[in-house]
Design a protein around this motif. Structure first.
Motif, mmCIF file in Angstrom:
data_model
loop_
_atom_site.group_PDB
_atom_site.id
_atom_site.type_symbol
_atom_site.label_atom_id
_atom_site.label_comp_id
_atom_site.label_asym_id
_atom_site.label_seq_id
_atom_site.Cartn_x
_atom_site.Cartn_y
_atom_site.Cartn_z
ATOM 1 N N ALA A 55 -13.135 -11.533 -8.631
ATOM 2 C CA ALA A 55 -13.920 -10.494 -7.951
ATOM 3 C C ALA A 55 -14.856 -9.779 -8.918
ATOM 4 N N LYS A 56 -14.495 -9.733 -10.204
ATOM 5 C CA LYS A 56 -15.311 -9.047 -11.204
ATOM 6 C C LYS A 56 -16.314 -9.970 -11.891
ATOM 7 N N ASN A 57 -16.141 -11.288 -11.774
ATOM 8 C CA ASN A 57 -16.968 -12.240 -12.502
ATOM 9 C C ASN A 57 -18.213 -12.601 -11.691
ATOM 10 N N PRO A 58 -19.418 -12.381 -12.223
ATOM 11 C CA PRO A 58 -20.643 -12.685 -11.467
ATOM 12 C C PRO A 58 -20.872 -14.184 -11.265
ATOM 13 N N PHE A 59 -20.171 -15.054 -11.986
ATOM 14 C CA PHE A 59 -20.331 -16.500 -11.841
ATOM 15 C C PHE A 59 -19.984 -16.962 -10.426
ATOM 16 N N PHE A 60 -19.039 -16.301 -9.781
ATOM 17 C CA PHE A 60 -18.546 -16.755 -8.489
ATOM 18 C C PHE A 60 -19.364 -16.245 -7.307
ATOM 19 N N SER A 61 -20.355 -15.406 -7.525
ATOM 20 C CA SER A 61 -21.202 -14.935 -6.434
ATOM 21 C C SER A 61 -22.514 -15.704 -6.449
ATOM 22 N N SER A 62 -22.924 -16.180 -5.289
ATOM 23 C CA SER A 62 -24.208 -16.872 -5.166
ATOM 24 C C SER A 62 -24.666 -16.781 -3.717
ATOM 25 N N GLU A 63 -25.886 -17.206 -3.466
ATOM 26 C CA GLU A 63 -26.424 -17.139 -2.105
ATOM 27 C C GLU A 63 -25.668 -18.074 -1.173
ATOM 28 N N ARG A 64 -25.346 -19.262 -1.644
ATOM 29 C CA ARG A 64 -24.654 -20.242 -0.797
ATOM 30 C C ARG A 64 -23.171 -19.901 -0.639
ATOM 31 N N PHE A 65 -22.547 -19.468 -1.720
ATOM 32 C CA PHE A 65 -21.106 -19.187 -1.706
ATOM 33 C C PHE A 65 -20.805 -17.817 -1.122
ATOM 34 N N GLY A 66 -21.706 -16.881 -1.252
ATOM 35 C CA GLY A 66 -21.456 -15.513 -0.812
ATOM 36 C C GLY A 66 -20.976 -14.668 -1.981
ATOM 37 N N SER A 67 -20.453 -13.518 -1.675
ATOM 38 C CA SER A 67 -19.980 -12.649 -2.752
ATOM 39 C C SER A 67 -18.503 -12.916 -3.019
ATOM 40 N N ALA A 68 -18.129 -12.793 -4.270
ATOM 41 C CA ALA A 68 -16.752 -13.035 -4.667
ATOM 42 C C ALA A 68 -15.778 -12.025 -4.055
ATOM 43 N N PRO A 69 -16.103 -10.724 -3.976
ATOM 44 C CA PRO A 69 -15.170 -9.788 -3.338
ATOM 45 C C PRO A 69 -14.898 -10.123 -1.867
ATOM 46 N N ASP A 70 -15.922 -10.591 -1.125
ATOM 47 C CA ASP A 70 -15.700 -11.001 0.263
ATOM 48 C C ASP A 70 -14.782 -12.218 0.332
ATOM 49 N N PHE A 71 -14.950 -13.135 -0.610
ATOM 50 C CA PHE A 71 -14.093 -14.321 -0.660
ATOM 51 C C PHE A 71 -12.645 -13.935 -0.944
ATOM 52 N N VAL A 72 -12.441 -13.013 -1.870
ATOM 53 C CA VAL A 72 -11.086 -12.559 -2.202
ATOM 54 C C VAL A 72 -10.454 -11.860 -1.002
ATOM 55 N N ASP A 73 -11.243 -11.083 -0.249
ATOM 56 C CA ASP A 73 -10.725 -10.449 0.971
ATOM 57 C C ASP A 73 -10.331 -11.496 2.002
ATOM 58 N N ALA A 74 -11.104 -12.563 2.131
ATOM 59 C CA ALA A 74 -10.785 -13.639 3.083
ATOM 60 C C ALA A 74 -9.536 -14.394 2.650
ATOM 61 N N LEU A 75 -9.277 -14.469 1.356
ATOM 62 C CA LEU A 75 -8.058 -15.137 0.877
ATOM 63 C C LEU A 75 -6.808 -14.425 1.366
ATOM 64 N N GLU A 76 -6.862 -13.106 1.447
ATOM 65 C CA GLU A 76 -5.707 -12.326 1.889
ATOM 66 C C GLU A 76 -5.373 -12.579 3.354
ATOM 67 N N ARG A 77 -6.355 -13.009 4.148
ATOM 68 C CA ARG A 77 -6.131 -13.286 5.567
ATOM 69 C C ARG A 77 -5.836 -14.761 5.841
ATOM 70 N N THR A 78 -5.831 -15.603 4.817
ATOM 71 C CA THR A 78 -5.637 -17.039 4.993
ATOM 72 C C THR A 78 -4.245 -17.435 4.527
ATOM 73 N N GLU A 79 -3.545 -18.214 5.343
ATOM 74 C CA GLU A 79 -2.233 -18.720 4.950
ATOM 75 C C GLU A 79 -2.410 -19.939 4.057
ATOM 76 N N ASN A 80 -1.500 -20.135 3.126
ATOM 77 C CA ASN A 80 -1.513 -21.268 2.207
ATOM 78 C C ASN A 80 -2.883 -21.434 1.561
#
Length: 146
Positions: A55-80
């Motif tokens: 979530a703190k690393n700018p490498f993981f945010s991009s236009e195609r991938f989206g923002s890393a903090p949003d991805f980390v939030d989605a991980l909390e709602r995903t099983e396995n």
């Protein structure tokens, strides 16, 4: 005095000092971390460290991938969502490969029951890091499937 400096004894002394130096280097690298970090002890710990570091690393945010903090939030709602693999290299240094995967919905779900949205995007990330949680961006990868 000649018997002490035989080639065999010198070779043995150099070999022992090299082995001791490698053991000290491996122990120090695997167990002494930067302030605020700690050695990773388990798979769950590796996943938690990867989430916070990602979530703190700018490498993981991009236009195609989206923002890393949003991805980390989605991980909390995903099983396995996550998997971590521990490995060692030839010197004995410990490395962690953490695989993270989540479906991110681009439109909110308005119904009472949760269901997968047709506009959901699948995102995966591989976070390669040392035993202290230092991320290697050259070995890490991110992907967004639409």
């Amino acid at each position: 005095m000649k018997k002490i400096f035989r080639a065999r004894n010198v070779f043995l002394a150099l070999t022992v000092s090299l082995v001791v130096w490698i053991a000290q280097f491996v122990y120090r690298t695997n167990n002494f971390c930067e302030p605020g970090d700690h050695p990773i002890q388990s798979e769950a710990d590796a996943i938690a460290v990867a989430n916070t570091k990602m979530a703190k690393n700018p490498f993981f945010s991009s236009e195609r991938f989206g923002s890393a903090p949003d991805f980390v939030d989605a991980l909390e709602r995903t099983e396995n969502c996550c998997n971590a693999i521990r490995s060692r290299n030839m010197l004995g240094l410990i490395f962690w490969d953490v695989y993270l995967g989540a479906s991110i919905s681009t439109t909110p779900n308005t119904g009472i029951y949760w269901r997968a949205s047709r506009s959901a995007q699948s995102h995966t990330a591989l976070v390669a890091m040392s035993n202290c949680g230092v991320i290697s961006t050259s070995d890490s990868d991110k992907d967004a499937d639409y």
